[in-house]
Structures are given as C-alpha cells and as structure tokens.
Design a protein around this motif. Sequence first.
Motif, PDB file in Angstrom:
ATOM      1  N   GLU A 262       0.828  -1.204   0.000  1.00 45.36           N
ATOM      2  CA  GLU A 262       0.000   0.000   0.000  1.00 45.36           C
ATOM      3  C   GLU A 262       0.861   1.252   0.000  1.00 45.36           C
ATOM      4  N   ARG A 265       2.215   1.764  -3.478  1.00 43.81           N
ATOM      5  CA  ARG A 265       1.196   2.300  -4.384  1.00 43.81           C
ATOM      6  C   ARG A 265       0.853   3.751  -4.051  1.00 43.81           C
ATOM      7  N   TYR A 269       0.498   6.849  -6.565  1.00 41.25           N
ATOM      8  CA  TYR A 269      -0.671   7.735  -6.609  1.00 41.25           C
ATOM      9  C   TYR A 269      -0.238   9.199  -6.512  1.00 41.25           C
ATOM     10  N   LYS A 272       1.286  10.497  -9.710  1.00 39.49           N
ATOM     11  CA  LYS A 272       0.252  10.687 -10.724  1.00 39.49           C
ATOM     12  C   LYS A 272      -0.569  11.941 -10.448  1.00 39.49           C
ATOM     13  N   SER A 305       1.105  -2.375 -14.806  1.00 36.29           N
ATOM     14  CA  SER A 305      -0.283  -2.733 -14.534  1.00 36.29           C
ATOM     15  C   SER A 305      -0.824  -1.979 -13.324  1.00 36.29           C
ATOM     16  N   ASP A 306      -0.026  -1.907 -12.274  1.00 36.46           N
ATOM     17  CA  ASP A 306      -0.434  -1.141 -11.082  1.00 36.46           C
ATOM     18  C   ASP A 306      -0.672   0.325 -11.451  1.00 36.46           C
ATOM     19  N   TRP A 307       0.187   0.873 -12.284  1.00 34.39           N
ATOM     20  CA  TRP A 307       0.069   2.286 -12.678  1.00 34.39           C
ATOM     21  C   TRP A 307      -1.246   2.549 -13.403  1.00 34.39           C
ATOM     22  N   ARG A 308      -1.624   1.628 -14.283  1.00 32.51           N
ATOM     23  CA  ARG A 308      -2.870   1.810 -15.035  1.00 32.51           C
ATOM     24  C   ARG A 308      -4.092   1.790 -14.115  1.00 32.51           C
ATOM     25  N   ARG A 309      -4.001   1.043 -13.005  1.00 34.06           N
ATOM     26  CA  ARG A 309      -5.134   0.936 -12.094  1.00 34.06           C
ATOM     27  C   ARG A 309      -5.222   2.101 -11.113  1.00 34.06           C
ATOM     28  N   MET A 310      -4.229   2.972 -11.092  1.00 36.06           N
ATOM     29  CA  MET A 310      -4.236   4.119 -10.169  1.00 36.06           C
ATOM     30  C   MET A 310      -5.096   5.234 -10.769  1.00 36.06           C
ATOM     31  N   LYS A 311      -6.269   5.443 -10.200  1.00 37.71           N
ATOM     32  CA  LYS A 311      -7.203   6.430 -10.743  1.00 37.71           C
ATOM     33  C   LYS A 311      -7.651   7.382  -9.637  1.00 37.71           C
ATOM     34  N   TYR A 314      -7.460  11.845  -6.095  1.00 40.05           N
ATOM     35  CA  TYR A 314      -6.317  11.507  -5.266  1.00 40.05           C
ATOM     36  C   TYR A 314      -6.352  12.286  -3.947  1.00 40.05           C
TER      37      TYR A 314
END
Length: 774
Positions: A262, A265, A269, A272, A305-311, A314
């Motif tokens: 976590e 990630r 986040y 981004k 893949s983790d980066w694409r799921r960070m939406k 924020y």
Amino acid sequence: MNSVSKTLAPSTFQDFWAMGFRRLVPVIPPDGEINETSSLYKRIGTSQDARGKVPGVKGRDGKWHSFDWTKHEADEADLRRWAAMGAGIGVRMGDGLYLIDADALDKAHAALIQQCVYKHIGVLPTRIGNFPKAGYLVRVSEPIRYCRVDFGPLTERNQPRDRVEILSDGRQFVAHGIHPKTKAPYVWPIPLVPYDQLPIVSPQQIVDLLEELRSLLPAAKPIVTEGAKDDVSQASLKGDLEAVRKAVAATPNTSAAFPTREAYRDFGYAIKAALPDHPEDAFELFSDWCARWQDGENDPDVVASDWRRMKGPYRRGASWLFELAEQHSDGQFARTDAWFEEIPDEPQSLFAPPLAPASTQQREIEPLIIIDPTAWSGRQARPREWVVDGWMPKGEVTLLYGDGGVGKSLLAMQFATCAATGRPWLGQATQPARVMGFFCEDGEDELLRRQIDINRALGVEFSELMGLRLICRKHSDNVFALWDRQTGALKLQPVWHQLVAAAKEFRADVVIVDTIADVYAGSEIDRVQVNAFVKGVLGRLGKEIGATVLALGHPSVAGKQSGEGTSGSTAWNNAVRSRLYLKHPKGAESGNTRVLEGRKSNYGPKGSQLIIRYARGAFEMLAGSQPMTQRDGASAAPEIVSITEAVERAVVGVLMASPNERLSMAPNSQYYAVKILRGLDPEGLAPFPDDKVVAAMRSLERREVIREQRVGSTGHGRGFSGYVVVPEKVGAPAHAVERPAAANAFDRFDEIPGATADAGIGAAVSTINAHVFD
C-alpha cells in the motif's frame, strides 16, 4: 472615509492575531526576489508570476522560497519573523472562515453581486484589491465545499472570464499588503471586525446566494463544486515537473521507508496526482523509482499494470512527495527549495488587471437658486397638476410597490395605455400623456401578449397607441448609476443617458421604470445611497425630460408583514412625493382581487384605496375612494362605487342568493356570519377585511335593509335564525329574494356580459347587486 481605530484597520501580523485571526501565513511581496531553484523563478515576467499572491518565506540568501503553508500553524514567533521579512499578510481559510470572492471585471456585475450578498447574508467586511473585484469575509456554521459560479464573456481559452468563488479549506487570501498588478495597498472599505464578531451563516444561505447569482449574471454556468473537508481539491495536489523529479530522485525506495505494498502504491498515486499534465514523465519517474528498490526487484509489467489501475480522485500529491523527500534524503532535499503549491484554478481568480487611475474630476455642482419671497407679492401659484388625480403628481417620482406576480407590470402598462389614449385609469381621472415604458423583466412577446389583453379589455385599437413607446431590456445591463468607491460620487451610466435621449426625442410626459431592482446597484438599506438614487437618478431623469417617473419595486419581507409595503431603508418612502402599494387583500393571497393603496401622498389624501379585479388579461374597477375634483383636460372619470357601498352590495348579494343560511353575529359561533358568507362567496368578499363586513351588516341591519329572523329548523324541529334582505328597503322587486330567481341567475352566470367561468358566483352576485342598488 473617516479614520477608523487600529483594531478595525489591521496592518500588522500582530493586529490580525489580536483580532482572533490565528491562521496567518506570510505572502511573497510583488517585488520579492525569488530563489533561482524555485519554479516560481521561471514564471517571473509572465502572466503566471505568483508574487504578491502566494505564501512564501525569505531564506538566508535574502531570496524568497515557497513552504508548506497548508499545514503550518503560526505562533507569535512566526509573526515577528514574517514581519521582519516584509511579507504580506495572508489569512488561511478553515475553522469556519470563508471568503466570498467576487471576481467580476464589470462594475454593474460587481454591484449586483454586492446587492445579492447583502440580501442573503447582510453587510460583510469587504476587502478590495483591484476595484471592482471584492472579497466578502464571513463564517459558516458547518463545513462547505469549495464552489463557484463562472459567468460573463469567454477568454481566448473559451473559459468564462469572471466568477464568484467560495474559498474554503486549502485556500488563503491576501488581507494586507500590496496588490501585484495595481501596486496599491489592499483596503477594507467596510472595515474588518474581530473573528468572533463576524456574521455566521448557514451553508444553505451560501447555496441560495450562488443560485440567485447564477440566475442573474450573464452567461452563468452551473455551480462548480470541488474539494471539501474530506475531499481534496485535485488542483492543490499539482507540482512543478522538475521539482517533483528532484523529490522522487531524492527519495530512497527501501522497505524501511515503504514497508507495505500500500505504501508503494501510495507513492505512485502521489506522483500521478502531482503531474496530471505530464503523464509520460510521471510514469517514467515511478518506473525508475520502482527499479531502485534496495530490498528486491519489481517486475516492470506489474509496475505498469499497477500504474494503469491508479485512478483519481487523489488524496496526496506534490506536497507529500516533497515531505517524504525531505524526511528520507539526509538533507539532500528541502521542501523550501521546490515550489509545490499552484494557485487553485487560474491565477487570475483572486487578482485582476491594473486599477485605473482615480479620477481627479470634481463632482458636478449645480448653481444655487436663491429666491427672494418678497418678489412673490401679487403672484398667483399655478394649480397643482396630476397625471392621475390624487394618485400620481405630475413632474414627480412615484413608486409603485407590489409582491412578485401580483400584477405591477400589467397595472403600469394599463395605466400607460389609458394615459396614451385619453381614458380614465381604474375609474380615476387621468391626464392624457405620452408614455415611455422601460421594461427590464419581460421580453417583447410577453409585452405583446399583455398589450393585446389590455386593448381588448379597454376597447383600444393598436392604431390609437401613437402616444405609447415600450423599451424591452430583458437580460440587458440596466444599471442606471454606480458609486465611485474612491470619490463617493454617483456616476450615471450610459443606459441612463440613452433613456433620457430616447424620451426627449419621443417627447415623453411619463417614463415607467420596471423594476428598481434592475436599475439600482446600491444597498437597499443605505439611506445615503437610496436618497441619492431616488433624487439624483430617478428624479433627475424626470427633470431632464420634464416628465413624471413611475418606478416599480418589490417590498421587503418586513414591509409585507407590516402592510406598509416598504423596502429596505425608510429613505425609499421619504425621498418620493407619492408611493402606491398593490397587494392581495388581507387573508387572501390568491385569487383575482387586488387592493391598490395610496401609502404616501404629499400633495393629496393618504390612505386612498381601490378595489380592482383581474379579468380577461387586465384589471377592472370594483370600488374605491371617490375621485378628486375634475382637472381641466383630464379624462372624464365615471362615478365610483365606494368601498362601504361595495361591501354592503356584496353582503346583500350573498344573502339574496342564500336566504336560508343559519347565521350568527357572535364571533365564537360555528355559524359566525362572516365565516359563512366568505364560504359562500370567497371571491366576492375577498377584498374586504372582517371588520368591514361586520360594519356593513350592522349598518344594513340598522337601516333595516336586512333583518334577523327564523330561516329554518334543525332535524329535531328546533328553529334557527339567519339574515334576509328586505326588498322594499333597497328598491328591488319582491321576486328578487325568491330562491328560484337567484338560483337561475347563478346558473346562467356565463351568459352575463363580461362574466367568465373564472369569475364564478362573484359575477352573478355583481349582476344581482346592480339590480338591488340601482
């Protein structure tokens, strides 16, 4: 402006602190020298130059740096340190403190915003940096989100140029210092008060304010809401690309610093969120940081893949990255070396173009006219002139007040039609006049529909309206005058001069202004402004043209409750010679009946009343005060039924139609006559208050026009009494009191000339009354 005490004109950090404003921040002065490593430095000389707007501190090198002001809690040592730096004084929002930031470049729009603020909230401490833009300081009882209304013409980026913002947590405003564009000090024309004396309003009042502004301001967009106590403004998370790059490079990727997935990630986040405008650079930074994991290896495909799921949205961004970098870099990175805080939205949202130089012109002073009364010896005064006898003096300003939707505009257009065609208005002697109407609330189609109805009701042809001109100003800038904040002078606006020129060309005798709310940009409760507007704007309008002015307005809540129909300051009433009030009858807030009252008349009797009824698109006369002596040239006024006679006719009509009703004059009786009669004919008795109905029944009984007698019996055989009409006392034929004849009259009310289904029983009663009293 008179001088004020130091506590009301704070100029130091200590002054604001003493007044209870503890969430203080230092603001970089407009001429502050910026450290070359800060992103602020790159913006110097551009439209993005934030000096004079944003918080910052001076370093040992004598140059200014940004700092994490959003979390900093000031103490008294900070106050001394910041003062020594020469910083401007900023106040951070939060703890219930909010700023209504009116970012309007147009004076009329700024004045309208001020008027709405006063209407919904009241007079608030007001900060001016670049007039006419203004900030209104207030406290709110519960947390609210940052919100705004965008309006006005579009910029080159196709965005609205102007806005009204509610600045909340995460925002700050400059309370004292030098404005970066005008190079002049910020001022508080309405002085600041201590924090605990600021007005406290509800969130709903703020919402209502924005909703009304949205309905009034030109090209207004839907309300935008961002951020909140629990929702972070995404704009506040942004950071400069180079500053973020340095922070990420200085932050080691270790299991000690980021012990969980976590935590790993969360760092992604934040990158981004900090670089939404640089997505490729942001991913490259995150990938490089992941590759530097000192306690293992990260699979590049998993990272991607983790980066694409960070939406979004924020919660953390650039400031958190800078904090981590300073914490874990062993001195290699300092937060003050990076500019991390962007001004939310556009930098111009709080500040404006340079202030125009103050006018050096003096107010126009009219010469004094000195009269020697001895020269009047043997001279006869001219008779006082009226546009409408006893109601509207010629050459003066008359106010016509009424609730929204009560029919003010219709009544004014009906007057205009009567005056222009030489007809009496509501039975009142009316001087023939050329009339020009300035209508701000209705479009041409609505004016046409209204005029068609008036023409039909009065029997007027459009070819007869040569003495009438209508100006449609719906959705236009109609403010007649504005106040110069620096000189205090009243400055007439172009639309006022246009109206004067048009009225002169038409040779208007009367000008109607509908409504005051559209042409007056001052405070309704400011006696000086109100008096100046009525006399110096409306009065001068009449003087320039040589005409009478009829201005329409709305009463305040207090004015409606008192029955006086006043609005705001008493100066509205005191500054005019005549004021009329159109309203629904007391206790009847709906229906077709209206009461027109003369609430003020310096040259005639006060308290005159007309009872009128809306029928077929216009008003018709029912009863009222008798007209004054006929003036030469005025339209012939028909005989008017007095209100006393009208209420008696109404009572007799109901009794004739319902001769067997059980009635009592005891107010506590379930058969109380006033209540029963109103139930039988709500519209016919609506114009008259209970005391007048009681007085009419007593008078009719005393004159033996009606008498109390047995009119029926209960199911147990016990008799009960009511009131019946004595025909010979009113000169009506005997059969008029018979139930079948009365019933037939009501059954055929749609055949009565001028009656409609909407009129109902009242129309039939009026017909019967005409027979009874003729």
